[in-house]
Design an enzyme around this catalytic site. Structure first.
Site, mmCIF file in Angstrom:
data_model
loop_
_atom_site.group_PDB
_atom_site.id
_atom_site.type_symbol
_atom_site.label_atom_id
_atom_site.label_comp_id
_atom_site.label_asym_id
_atom_site.label_seq_id
_atom_site.Cartn_x
_atom_site.Cartn_y
_atom_site.Cartn_z
ATOM 1 N N GLY A 119 0.862 -1.179 0.000
ATOM 2 C CA GLY A 119 0.000 0.000 0.000
ATOM 3 C C GLY A 119 0.893 1.222 0.000
ATOM 4 O O GLY A 119 1.798 1.324 -0.825
ATOM 5 N N GLU A 120 0.680 2.089 0.929
ATOM 6 C CA GLU A 120 1.486 3.310 1.014
ATOM 7 C C GLU A 120 2.015 3.424 2.448
ATOM 8 O O GLU A 120 1.249 3.658 3.383
ATOM 9 C CB GLU A 120 0.615 4.510 0.626
ATOM 10 C CG GLU A 120 1.340 5.825 0.684
ATOM 11 C CD GLU A 120 2.695 5.775 0.009
ATOM 12 O OE1 GLU A 120 2.767 5.484 -1.185
ATOM 13 O OE2 GLU A 120 3.706 6.026 0.708
ATOM 14 N N SER A 121 3.325 3.230 2.575
ATOM 15 C CA SER A 121 3.899 3.131 3.920
ATOM 16 C C SER A 121 3.754 4.425 4.712
ATOM 17 O O SER A 121 3.605 4.390 5.946
ATOM 18 C CB SER A 121 5.371 2.726 3.837
ATOM 19 O OG SER A 121 6.110 3.658 3.080
ATOM 20 N N CYS A 152 5.991 -5.397 0.438
ATOM 21 C CA CYS A 152 6.108 -4.093 -0.214
ATOM 22 C C CYS A 152 6.078 -2.961 0.821
ATOM 23 O O CYS A 152 7.046 -2.787 1.538
ATOM 24 C CB CYS A 152 5.046 -3.956 -1.295
ATOM 25 S SG CYS A 152 5.547 -2.764 -2.547
ATOM 26 N N ARG A 208 12.630 3.629 -0.619
ATOM 27 C CA ARG A 208 11.252 3.669 -1.115
ATOM 28 C C ARG A 208 11.253 3.967 -2.609
ATOM 29 O O ARG A 208 12.006 4.819 -3.067
ATOM 30 C CB ARG A 208 10.443 4.764 -0.413
ATOM 31 C CG ARG A 208 9.894 4.372 0.930
ATOM 32 C CD ARG A 208 9.043 5.484 1.489
ATOM 33 N NE ARG A 208 7.824 5.679 0.728
ATOM 34 C CZ ARG A 208 7.321 6.868 0.394
ATOM 35 N NH1 ARG A 208 7.943 7.983 0.730
ATOM 36 N NH2 ARG A 208 6.198 6.935 -0.272
ATOM 37 N N ILE A 231 5.363 -3.446 -7.496
ATOM 38 C CA ILE A 231 4.637 -2.198 -7.768
ATOM 39 C C ILE A 231 5.243 -1.081 -6.918
ATOM 40 O O ILE A 231 5.112 -1.099 -5.686
ATOM 41 C CB ILE A 231 3.131 -2.339 -7.437
ATOM 42 C CG1 ILE A 231 2.517 -3.518 -8.204
ATOM 43 C CG2 ILE A 231 2.388 -1.040 -7.755
ATOM 44 C CD1 ILE A 231 1.107 -3.875 -7.756
ATOM 45 N N ARG A 232 5.911 -0.142 -7.581
ATOM 46 C CA ARG A 232 6.587 0.939 -6.839
ATOM 47 C C ARG A 232 7.289 0.376 -5.607
ATOM 48 O O ARG A 232 7.113 0.843 -4.475
ATOM 49 C CB ARG A 232 5.584 2.031 -6.457
ATOM 50 C CG ARG A 232 5.059 2.799 -7.677
ATOM 51 C CD ARG A 232 3.890 3.707 -7.365
ATOM 52 N NE ARG A 232 4.193 4.667 -6.295
ATOM 53 C CZ ARG A 232 4.904 5.762 -6.443
ATOM 54 N NH1 ARG A 232 5.408 6.067 -7.626
ATOM 55 N NH2 ARG A 232 5.112 6.559 -5.451
ATOM 56 N N HIS A 284 4.581 -8.289 -4.284
ATOM 57 C CA HIS A 284 3.232 -8.577 -3.778
ATOM 58 C C HIS A 284 2.893 -10.052 -3.987
ATOM 59 O O HIS A 284 2.286 -10.400 -5.005
ATOM 60 C CB HIS A 284 2.204 -7.731 -4.541
ATOM 61 C CG HIS A 284 2.140 -6.305 -4.125
ATOM 62 N ND1 HIS A 284 1.152 -5.803 -3.308
ATOM 63 C CD2 HIS A 284 2.951 -5.267 -4.414
ATOM 64 C CE1 HIS A 284 1.348 -4.516 -3.105
ATOM 65 N NE2 HIS A 284 2.437 -4.160 -3.776
ATOM 66 N N GLU A 315 0.619 -11.713 -2.784
ATOM 67 C CA GLU A 315 -0.831 -11.965 -2.688
ATOM 68 C C GLU A 315 -1.549 -11.691 -4.016
ATOM 69 O O GLU A 315 -2.722 -12.001 -4.150
ATOM 70 C CB GLU A 315 -1.436 -11.102 -1.565
ATOM 71 C CG GLU A 315 -1.702 -9.637 -1.906
ATOM 72 C CD GLU A 315 -0.451 -8.773 -2.011
ATOM 73 O OE1 GLU A 315 0.675 -9.317 -1.883
ATOM 74 O OE2 GLU A 315 -0.594 -7.556 -2.247
#
Ligand code: GLN
Length: 200
Positions: free
Chosen positions: A55-57, A87, A116, A144-145, A180, A182
């Site tokens: 997600g977004e840390s 991630c 990051r 992903i990023r 990821h 999952e």
């Protein structure tokens, strides 16, 4: 969901403040593992292990404070609760984060330095097959990023690399993936994580 809730074995919590938590819950359900989303401290009762999703840390760091989860989670981790960080979850577990927001904080569970979004613009997102220690055939990994590992401590086990860069590592009871796991239907990394809880 109900069927998995009745199965024996450990209960895995998935931090569900933000990001890709529901697909982790799906993977665990498909393995018939008891799993529950965690959004507040009460949800940690009876949880044996935790997944920190992608997600977004920076957002997750903020929500860990507002939800009141940071302190109880930190206590459980210090007590040795197994963790799987993927991630953004890897970033939250890392001992050192480069290019983070100055106010973002993690749990310092794995002796790695990560940058990051370290794969840069051209490789913002990519997929590749990884050879993973303990798996008989390659694992298809979606990045992903993703955070890029820039340093790994001597006590850290490197379980997979991509172009020579560690992307799946374990430090004691904490395993972290830059990708990821999952997002495909391959549940082998979730199985390895759960096997660790069953003492295998
Ligand atoms: N770039 C994100 C972060 O900094 C992580 C991306 C992801 O989890 N897919 O938290």
């Amino acid at each position: 969901m109900n069927r998995s809730a009745e199965s024996p074995g450990p209960v895995v919590g998935v931090l569900a403040l933000q990001g890709a938590f529901s697909t982790h819950l799906d993977r665990l359900a498909s393995l018939n593992v008891k799993a529950r989303p965690v959004t507040q401290p009460e949800h940690l009762k009876g949880v044996d292990a935790l997944i920190l999703p992608g997600g977004e840390s920076t957002t997750m760091s903020m929500l860990l404070d507002t939800s009141g989860l940071r302190e109880p989670l930190g206590d459980l981790f210090v007590d040795g609760m197994p963790v799987f960080g993927t991630c953004a979850g890897m970033i939250l577990c890392a001992s050192n984060v480069l290019d983070g927001r100055p106010d973002q904080r993690g749990f310092d569970l794995v002796d790695v330095t990560v940058r990051r979004n370290g794969y840069g613009r051209q490789l913002d997102s990519f997929e590749t097959d990884l050879n993973v220690a303990g798996l008989a055939s390659p694992f298809h990994a979606v990045f992903i990023r993703a955070p890029r590992v820039e340093h790994v401590g001597a006590a850290v086990d490197i379980l997979a690399t991509h172009d020579g860069v560690p992307v799946l590592v374990r430090d004691g009871t904490c395993t972290v993936a830059a990708f990821h796991p999952e997002l495909t239907h391959d549940t082998r990394l979730h199985e390895l994580f759960v096997a660790q809880l069953n003492g295998n």
